[in-house]
Design a protein around this motif. Structure first.
Motif, short mmCIF file in Angstrom:
data_model
loop_
_atom_site.label_atom_id
_atom_site.label_comp_id
_atom_site.label_asym_id
_atom_site.label_seq_id
_atom_site.Cartn_x
_atom_site.Cartn_y
_atom_site.Cartn_z
N SER A 50 6.66 5.92 0.07
CA SER A 50 7.11 6.93 1.01
C SER A 50 7.02 8.33 0.40
O SER A 50 6.54 9.28 1.03
CB SER A 50 8.54 6.60 1.44
N LYS A 89 6.14 -5.13 -5.83
CA LYS A 89 6.56 -4.70 -4.48
C LYS A 89 7.85 -3.87 -4.56
O LYS A 89 8.00 -2.88 -3.84
CB LYS A 89 6.77 -5.92 -3.58
N SER A 99 8.58 0.17 -3.29
CA SER A 99 9.48 0.51 -2.19
C SER A 99 10.89 0.93 -2.63
O SER A 99 11.67 1.42 -1.82
CB SER A 99 9.59 -0.67 -1.21
N GLU A 150 -4.76 3.19 -0.29
CA GLU A 150 -5.04 1.78 -0.53
C GLU A 150 -4.40 1.29 -1.81
O GLU A 150 -4.27 2.01 -2.78
CB GLU A 150 -6.56 1.55 -0.58
N TYR A 178 -3.14 -6.16 0.64
CA TYR A 178 -2.53 -5.68 1.89
C TYR A 178 -1.12 -6.24 1.97
O TYR A 178 -0.91 -7.36 2.42
CB TYR A 178 -3.38 -6.14 3.09
N TRP A 179 -0.17 -5.46 1.50
CA TRP A 179 1.23 -5.89 1.52
C TRP A 179 1.98 -5.17 2.63
O TRP A 179 1.81 -3.98 2.84
CB TRP A 179 1.91 -5.56 0.19
N GLN A 180 2.84 -5.93 3.31
CA GLN A 180 3.82 -5.30 4.20
C GLN A 180 5.04 -4.99 3.34
O GLN A 180 5.64 -5.89 2.77
CB GLN A 180 4.23 -6.25 5.33
N LEU A 181 5.38 -3.73 3.24
CA LEU A 181 6.51 -3.35 2.38
C LEU A 181 7.67 -2.85 3.23
O LEU A 181 7.49 -2.03 4.12
CB LEU A 181 6.08 -2.24 1.43
N ALA A 182 8.84 -3.43 2.94
CA ALA A 182 10.04 -2.97 3.67
C ALA A 182 10.40 -1.57 3.20
O ALA A 182 10.25 -1.25 2.03
CB ALA A 182 11.19 -3.93 3.42
#
Lengths: 322, 322
Positions: free
Chosen positions: A217, A255, A259, A302, A311-315
């Motif tokens: 972020s 991860k 995040s 990337e 390709y990670w979905q990160l909270a």
């Protein structure tokens, strides 16, 4: 400093030696200060609310550290030297058992960074703290978010991910039995603002930010303001042995590093021609720095693992969910 | 300005023209400013908490006015010229119906005084506002609390007592039927910081303070810091026709004038040799000023009515009791 409770004299007055640029501190309508010539003043304000940014039951010394450190970290991210802080404290009732350790910790950290409490307010209401910190930065040399260019290298200080793990431990007592849980809990509250690093990066880095919302972020803020993208090698992300022991899984640790918020490490970009200077510029700072990727054209952010796209979905990082 | 809600861009960005001394405002880790040379910077922080300093149901435009005006009033009391404001807003949920009129009023008043929003924070929690204002004052000329000397004359600006009466109306719906009740309610929230008066008093007044806790209490701060006493002729206290109509009793109006807080008028002391200058110095300010008494030796704070001593028990000013 004024306020509704008669706590100022006992807890906030005469706790520090007077900076020469502070002409008048607590006890009048305003503080009066006189900055040196040839500097800009960097100013940042942050609020910490009980239940959102810390638990009301948290160790008051840790809350004080978090509040002041997170604000000083904003100065560090501009390369500024801390000077003055104003502090507004809202609490339901005067609570001396809370104030004693809070102030002890607050002034210890303030003295360490040479930042003087110049004023503030104490009011009755739900527990929260608002700090406004000010510091000096040489004219036109401040580290901003909008200076990253394609080809610049991306660095981070310290190790990332511990703060998020610490927050989990705080919110879920069941996790206290996991390895290093107590250490991580403390790590969530206690960080060291990278003031020396920020100062050393003046003229070296092209952009900088402190990691408060999570690397992805916050790096995103640099990229957006600079109209560029980025490529990150997750295998280079610096994670602590403590975090690895807690998660027992390297991928999860990476991860978390991407995040985890409220780390108060710096993320900064360095033009290729300055890359060789980073190590020597930071030699006296005692801070680990790691190159984790490179600035790319706009639209691209990337992640890869030693060249293999991932390709990670990160909270997102949500502070305390209440 | 940063924060947890995505409200910044919509409500707080690009609402004002950029001051030349603001190098960077919202959108980075810190704001960057550059004050002029040969000035000191006056800094003040105040928090307003819903339920303590305003009702959560109050007109948001009035709350904005009160928050900013009360902070600017601290600058006025030092003789400072407003320059920058940082604003930390804590609210339970993003409430656009509240923010729209709040921001309209906030920026209208900010523009009137030429003060620019340079940063802040928006956080989730119980409604409260913390502002840090900064302004300039010529070096070593700021109006402080500690300069009053025996024989100095004591002045106040405007008329006193309306704010306390307005607070009564707000808290007790039964009082709404009394004469001028609605006007007094508005008067409680809407005051005009005496910025021009403060500036005009530089070099004229020996001490000054703004009336936020009530005349007796705030004049008491001047007396304590200056190691002096005072004698006040209550028959000279300036009270409005509105207040007289509401109270229907001159003595009560005088008592209100002595104890009413959140007036944001100035109380100041003037050496005898400067007394003749006050009227001409303030001629361009459009503010009524009244001489109400004189500074006396330490230990004496006496009230009299045209020479006859009086002994009133005065209630303190308690904001909203919750």
């Amino acid at each position: 400093m004024s306020g509704e409770f008669n706590l100022i004299d006992k807890y906030f007055s005469n706790r520090q030696s007077q900076r020469k640029d502070v002409l008048l501190s607590l006890g009048d309508d305003c503080a009066l200060v006189k900055p040196p010539e040839n500097v800009s003043i960097a100013i940042s304000t942050d609020t910490l609310v009980a239940g959102t940014h810390f638990l009301a039951s948290a160790n008051p010394a840790w809350v004080a550290h978090k509040a002041l450190a997170s604000n000083i970290s904003d100065l560090a991210a501009m390369g500024a030297t801390p000077a003055w802080v104003s502090f507004a404290l809202t609490m339901p009732e005067p609570d001396e058992q809370w104030l004693e350790p809070f102030c002890q910790s607050f002034f210890e950290l303030a003295d360490y960074f040479g930042i003087q409490l110049i004023g503030g307010d104490t009011t009755k209401g739900p527990l929260s703290l608002t700090l406004t910190v000010q510091g000096f930065v040489p004219e036109e040399r401040a580290l901003k978010r909008d200076g990253a260019e394609i080809g610049d290298w991306i660095f981070v200080t310290g190790e990332l991910g511990d703060s998020k793990a610490g927050l989990e431990v705080i919110l879920d007592p069941a996790k206290r039995s996991q390895p290093s849980a107590v250490e991580l809990e403390k790590r969530h509250y206690i960080s060291t603002p990278r003031v020396l690093v920020g100062q050393a990066l003046l003229g070296v880095a092209s952009a900088a930010i402190d990691i408060s919302d999570g690397l992805i972020s916050d790096l995103g803020h640099i990229l957006k303001r600079s109209n560029v993208g980025a490529s990150i090698d997750v295998s280079l992300l610096p994670v602590s042995d403590t975090l690895r022991a807690y998660l027992q899984d390297s991928t999860s640790a990476q991860k978390y590093a991407l995040s985890s918020g409220e780390e108060y490490e710096l993320c900064f970009t360095v033009p290729d021609q300055n890359k060789g200077m980073v190590e020597s510029a930071l030699a006296h700072c005692g801070a680990k720095v790691t190159c984790i990727g490179q600035v790319r054209p706009q639209g691209v952010l990337e992640l890869h693992q030693q060249g293999n796209p991932i390709y990670w979905q990160l909270a997102g990082y949500d502070h305390f969910k209440v």
